[in-house]
Design an enzyme around this catalytic site. Structure first.
Site, PDB file in Angstrom:
ATOM      1  N   GLY A  81      47.196 -41.367  15.422  1.00 38.39           N
ATOM      2  CA  GLY A  81      47.915 -40.163  15.959  1.00 38.39           C
ATOM      3  C   GLY A  81      47.568 -40.516  17.120  1.00 38.39           C
ATOM      4  O   GLY A  81      47.096 -41.175  17.960  1.00 38.39           O
ATOM      5  N   ARG A 145      50.179 -45.883  10.977  1.00 39.72           N
ATOM      6  CA  ARG A 145      48.700 -45.959  10.327  1.00 39.72           C
ATOM      7  C   ARG A 145      48.350 -46.942   9.343  1.00 39.72           C
ATOM      8  O   ARG A 145      47.678 -46.615   8.629  1.00 39.72           O
ATOM      9  CB  ARG A 145      48.388 -44.849   9.987  1.00 39.72           C
ATOM     10  CG  ARG A 145      48.425 -42.998  10.559  1.00 39.72           C
ATOM     11  CD  ARG A 145      47.409 -41.874  10.198  1.00 39.72           C
ATOM     12  NE  ARG A 145      47.502 -40.685  11.122  1.00 39.72           N
ATOM     13  CZ  ARG A 145      47.051 -40.758  11.895  1.00 39.72           C
ATOM     14  NH1 ARG A 145      45.905 -41.516  11.738  1.00 39.72           N
ATOM     15  NH2 ARG A 145      46.869 -39.414  12.478  1.00 39.72           N
ATOM     16  N   ASP A 176      39.070 -46.455  13.854  1.00 34.83           N
ATOM     17  CA  ASP A 176      39.242 -47.637  12.713  1.00 34.83           C
ATOM     18  C   ASP A 176      40.454 -48.939  13.515  1.00 34.83           C
ATOM     19  O   ASP A 176      39.891 -49.522  12.994  1.00 34.83           O
ATOM     20  CB  ASP A 176      40.320 -46.662  11.943  1.00 34.83           C
ATOM     21  CG  ASP A 176      39.988 -45.845  10.771  1.00 34.83           C
ATOM     22  OD1 ASP A 176      38.350 -46.307  10.903  1.00 34.83           O
ATOM     23  OD2 ASP A 176      39.579 -44.729  10.179  1.00 34.83           O
ATOM     24  N   LYS A 202      41.531 -44.684  22.409  1.00 37.95           N
ATOM     25  CA  LYS A 202      42.733 -43.291  21.940  1.00 37.95           C
ATOM     26  C   LYS A 202      41.698 -42.252  20.981  1.00 37.95           C
ATOM     27  O   LYS A 202      41.269 -43.032  19.823  1.00 37.95           O
ATOM     28  CB  LYS A 202      43.970 -43.935  22.143  1.00 37.95           C
ATOM     29  CG  LYS A 202      44.261 -42.739  21.804  1.00 37.95           C
ATOM     30  CD  LYS A 202      45.559 -43.211  20.690  1.00 37.95           C
ATOM     31  CE  LYS A 202      44.599 -42.643  19.429  1.00 37.95           C
ATOM     32  NZ  LYS A 202      45.188 -43.014  18.260  1.00 37.95           N
ATOM     33  N   THR A 203      41.368 -41.150  21.106  1.00 37.75           N
ATOM     34  CA  THR A 203      41.357 -40.544  20.187  1.00 37.75           C
ATOM     35  C   THR A 203      40.787 -38.569  21.030  1.00 37.75           C
ATOM     36  O   THR A 203      40.339 -39.043  21.943  1.00 37.75           O
ATOM     37  CB  THR A 203      40.343 -40.573  19.412  1.00 37.75           C
ATOM     38  OG1 THR A 203      40.564 -39.384  18.570  1.00 37.75           O
ATOM     39  CG2 THR A 203      38.910 -40.769  19.924  1.00 37.75           C
ATOM     40  N   ASP A 205      39.817 -36.177  19.550  1.00 38.17           N
ATOM     41  CA  ASP A 205      38.771 -35.571  19.150  1.00 38.17           C
ATOM     42  C   ASP A 205      37.708 -36.191  20.028  1.00 38.17           C
ATOM     43  O   ASP A 205      36.617 -35.329  19.516  1.00 38.17           O
ATOM     44  CB  ASP A 205      39.055 -36.499  17.609  1.00 38.17           C
ATOM     45  CG  ASP A 205      39.455 -35.894  16.691  1.00 38.17           C
ATOM     46  OD1 ASP A 205      40.669 -35.436  16.826  1.00 38.17           O
ATOM     47  OD2 ASP A 205      39.656 -36.828  15.800  1.00 38.17           O
TER      48      ASP A 205
END
Length: 552
Positions: A81, A145, A176, A202-203, A205
């Protein structure tokens, strides 16, 4: 092409770098620390990654290192994402490679890992890169993805790299994606392919972190974007004085976003999934907790408020988590029989008859709309798509019913009018904050240096992030350092362990000390829009989470 004045100004922004990366990169040398160890299951991780397990962390100091100026062709992938700052990782990587040797080349593989497999690419040049500097999004080369996990895929990656003379691949992604990077690096070594792999964390979240990855990029911008919106709703609620706003925030596996936004805006109620799971809090108790805050504020004449809800909350409530697990298994085994049923009533009766008594009770407790959402199509892994469950509407409906019951019992005499919101995609591609623009550019520049030093299986690491950028420290850590074994697709596999909210750490402790006051009082704070120009204490300020973690 017409562009906004801010867009033009951001193209021209010159990101700040750690002092060690601001001079000539060819005058730097890596220094190895002590060997590292996976967070758990070290022997098993060693079996899967024998060449990259127990490698040392590295940092950079001034000094000569042979090979830094060798000509290189590097491939880059955006994976998973979107997160604000991805374009600046590529910008830093490009500029770092050119600073090492003007003949170095950077190739972008389109659409994520699948671009590397299918050889879909574009060469990144200064002219091509210019309109993407300091901007949000992943549209420069797109993302995807696709998981890199089979030998056939790995061999196709080798073939693609060899066709372009690629010496190294940089994978910009989350847990992941960087797990895939570690496995790919290991395979390249085993096959003597001569191709390095470097990851960048990266994220939005915030669940990819440890002592050496203090924050994942994009988290700062996303939480500031959401906090501006929350602050706007707080101001509106305090003006109209008649609405409760229930706001679901991105973050399926961890509640870092909800916690950071709470620290920035001081809402009346914030649910932290990890705490709910730790305390085995039931859905009924969650409803009581919110309803109690509504009642206490109503008693003071305040029939308005703000509730923050992590996206993945339902998976942390014990009886709902068990229910979802049973539903996933049931629909995997009885999917054909279920699909033949002609209407919702028959489907729900079929499901209820196949559940355990506890899960059947939980299923019956849920509103009809939520029951339908729990039975929607599964994701490719056979799991419920949690982001499609309207948890905020579920809680509004249940709190409304609880307050109606209390009103009949004389326990509640106020009014309750609720509105629902979901803040998710609004934050993934925002113009990166100065912090993320600087951090990402540093990660990319640092990645170029790690490649030039011949390292593979490493994550680009920039630390000391609560200090001004010139005091940041640059280096790298082995991806295996963050890994453990987990059950995936019916078998144990090495993966990066997600970093959940630590209920003993300073950010949560600070929140827990203040939330009872925030619940009753109108103690809202209004962060406002992200600022790009002005005093450093306004424009370059990192997250509250980072400041509290580092004692600032």
């Amino acid at each position: 092409m017409n562009i906004s004045p801010l867009q033009k100004a951001r193209y021209e922004y010159n990101p700040k770098l750690p002092a060690i990366l601001r001079g000539k990169l060819t005058n730097l040398s890596p220094v190895s620390g002590e060997p590292t160890c996976p967070v758990a299951d070290a022997d098993k991780i060693k079996e899967f990654c024998p060449h990259t397990c127990f490698l040392p962390a590295v940092s950079f100091v001034e000094g000569k290192h042979e090979g830094l100026t060798r000509a290189m062709t590097v491939g880059v992938i955006l994976s998973g994402g979107q997160a604000p700052g991805g374009h600046n990782v590529i910008s830093g990587l490009f500029d770092g490679l050119k600073a090492l040797n003007k003949d170095n080349r950077l190739i972008g593989f389109k659409g994520g890992p699948s671009g590397l497999i299918s050889d879909s690419f574009i060469e990144i040049t200064e002219k091509f890169l210019a309109p993407y500097r300091n901007t949000g999004g992943f549209d420069i080369i797109g993302s995807g993805r696709t998981k890199l996990e089979t030998e056939d895929q790995f061999d196709k990656c080798i073939a693609t790299c060899r066709s372009h003379g690629v010496n190294a691949v940089v994978i910009i992604g989350g847990d992941d994606s960087n797990t895939n990077a570690a496995i790919l690096a290991e395979y390249f070594i085993r096959k003597n392919a001569g191709i390095q792999v470097i990851g960048c964390p990266k994220t939005i979240d915030g669940d990819l972190k440890n002592d050496n990855i203090e924050i994942s990029f994009g988290f700062d911008t996303a939480t500031k974007t959401y906090s501006e919106l929350i602050g706007n709703l707080e101001r509106d609620a305090n003006s109209a004085k008649k609405y409760w706003h229930f706001i679901k925030l991105m973050g399926r596996s961890a509640s870092h976003i909800a916690l950071e936004c709470a620290l920035q805006t001081q809402p009346n109620v914030t649910l932290i999934s990890e705490e709910i799971e730790e305390n085995k809090t039931s859905l009924s108790d969650v409803v009581d907790y919110i309803a109690s805050a509504v009642a206490k504020r109503a008693a003071n004449g305040n029939n308005f408020g703000i509730v923050l809800i992590p996206e993945g909350l339902v998976e942390f409530i014990p009886e709902v988590k068990a229910l979802i697990g049973e539903l996933n298994d049931l629909l995997a085994k009885e999917g054909n029989a279920y699909s033949l049923l002609s209407n919702d009533k028959a489907r729900q009766e079929f499901i209820a008859s196949h559940l355990s008594t506890t899960s059947a009770t939980a299923f019956a407790f849920l509103p009809d709309g939520i029951r339908k959402q729990l039975l929607m199509d599964r994701d490719p892994h056979g799991n419920v798509q949690v982001s499609r469950i309207e948890t905020e509407k579920l809680l509004i409906e249940l709190v409304t019913q609880r307050l109606a019951d209390w009103k009949k019992e004389g326990k509640f005499s106020g009014s309750f009018n609720a509105l629902n919101h979901f803040f998710g995609y609004e934050g993934r591609c925002a113009f990166p904050s100065n912090f993320d623009a600087d951090y990402c550019y540093s990660l990319g520049t640092n990645a170029a240096l790690l490649i030039a030093c011949g390292l593979t299986g490493y994550l680009s690491s920039i630390t000391n992030l609560s200090a001004p950028a010139d005091q940041w420290k640059a280096g790298g850590i082995p991806v295996t350092m963050m890994m453990n074994m987990e059950q995936r697709h019916g078998e144990q596999k090495p993966v990066i362990r997600k970093a959940l909210v630590d209920l003993k750490d300073k950010p949560f402790t600070y929140f827990a000390q203040h939330r009872d006051t925030w619940a009753v009082e109108t103690a809202y704070t209004y962060p406002g829009a992200i600022q790009y120009y002005g005093p450093a204490e306004v424009c370059d300020r990192p997250t509250m989470t980072l400041l509290l973690e580092q004692g600032k």
